[in-house]
Design a protein around this motif. Structure first.
Motif, PDB file in Angstrom:
ATOM      1  N   THR A  38       0.808  -1.227   0.000  1.00 49.20           N
ATOM      2  CA  THR A  38       0.000   0.000   0.000  1.00 49.20           C
ATOM      3  C   THR A  38       0.838   1.272   0.000  1.00 49.20           C
ATOM      4  OG1 THR A  38      -0.091   0.109   2.412  1.00 49.20           O
ATOM      5  CG2 THR A  38      -1.838  -1.150   1.307  1.00 49.20           C
TER       6      THR A  38
ATOM      7  N   THR B 261       1.960   2.557   2.646  1.00 50.39           N
ATOM      8  CA  THR B 261       1.733   3.193   3.941  1.00 50.39           C
ATOM      9  C   THR B 261       3.025   3.163   4.747  1.00 50.39           C
ATOM     10  OG1 THR B 261      -0.581   2.498   3.916  1.00 50.39           O
ATOM     11  CG2 THR B 261       0.338   3.141   6.049  1.00 50.39           C
TER      12      THR B 261
ATOM     13  N   ASN C  92      -4.766  -1.514  10.017  1.00 46.26           N
ATOM     14  CA  ASN C  92      -6.061  -1.966  10.518  1.00 46.26           C
ATOM     15  C   ASN C  92      -7.027  -0.794  10.685  1.00 46.26           C
ATOM     16  OD1 ASN C  92      -5.308  -4.651  10.599  1.00 46.26           O
ATOM     17  ND2 ASN C  92      -4.657  -4.566  12.723  1.00 46.26           N
ATOM     18  N   LYS C  93      -6.539   0.324  11.168  1.00 43.73           N
ATOM     19  CA  LYS C  93      -7.370   1.518  11.322  1.00 43.73           C
ATOM     20  C   LYS C  93      -7.864   2.010   9.964  1.00 43.73           C
ATOM     21  CE  LYS C  93      -7.786   2.666  15.611  1.00 43.73           C
ATOM     22  NZ  LYS C  93      -9.095   2.736  16.243  1.00 43.73           N
ATOM     23  N   GLN C  94      -6.993   1.980   8.963  1.00 40.22           N
ATOM     24  CA  GLN C  94      -7.379   2.410   7.619  1.00 40.22           C
ATOM     25  C   GLN C  94      -8.462   1.501   7.056  1.00 40.22           C
ATOM     26  OE1 GLN C  94      -3.707   2.501   5.386  1.00 40.22           O
ATOM     27  NE2 GLN C  94      -3.221   4.563   6.069  1.00 40.22           N
ATOM     28  N   GLN C  95      -8.353   0.192   7.296  1.00 41.96           N
ATOM     29  CA  GLN C  95      -9.356  -0.737   6.807  1.00 41.96           C
ATOM     30  C   GLN C  95     -10.699  -0.520   7.478  1.00 41.96           C
ATOM     31  OE1 GLN C  95      -7.645  -4.637   7.372  1.00 41.96           O
ATOM     32  NE2 GLN C  95      -7.198  -4.790   5.185  1.00 41.96           N
ATOM     33  N   GLN C  96     -10.692  -0.213   8.769  1.00 39.37           N
ATOM     34  CA  GLN C  96     -11.929   0.030   9.496  1.00 39.37           C
ATOM     35  C   GLN C  96     -12.623   1.296   9.025  1.00 39.37           C
ATOM     36  OE1 GLN C  96     -10.912   0.061  13.646  1.00 39.37           O
ATOM     37  NE2 GLN C  96     -10.472  -2.125  13.692  1.00 39.37           N
ATOM     38  N   GLY C  97     -11.855   2.268   8.546  1.00 39.15           N
ATOM     39  CA  GLY C  97     -12.413   3.536   8.098  1.00 39.15           C
ATOM     40  C   GLY C  97     -13.051   3.453   6.717  1.00 39.15           C
ATOM     41  N   GLN C  98     -12.830   2.368   5.995  1.00 40.96           N
ATOM     42  CA  GLN C  98     -13.382   2.265   4.639  1.00 40.96           C
ATOM     43  C   GLN C  98     -14.778   1.750   4.626  1.00 40.96           C
ATOM     44  OE1 GLN C  98     -10.586  -0.038   2.401  1.00 40.96           O
ATOM     45  NE2 GLN C  98      -9.206   1.670   2.172  1.00 40.96           N
TER      46      GLN C  98
END
Length: 68
Positions: A32, A34, A62-68
């Protein structure tokens, strides 16, 4: 620059830079792009610092995935 693996969760590129009396550790997810960084105590082993940086990277991913 060196490569570190976080217990099977995937690879991360880990880079160490000496900044004065501290050691800056950067972890990058190649998939990614990141990137996270942290400043650590140079008396700790590079393996331990890499583990902590990769753990922080996993947290951010993990935080980025939760925000999607």
């Amino acid at each position: 620059m060196s490569r570190a693996t976080d217990s099977g969760d995937g690879d991360a590129i880990v880079e160490f830079r000496r900044i004065g009396a501290a050691l800056k550790v950067v972890a990058i997810d190649p998939a990614t792009g990141t990137e996270v960084s942290m400043v650590g105590d140079p008396r700790l082993s590079r393996q331990e610092l890499a583990r902590l940086a990769v753990r922080k990277l996993q947290y951010v991913l993990n935080k980025q995935q939760q925000g999607q």
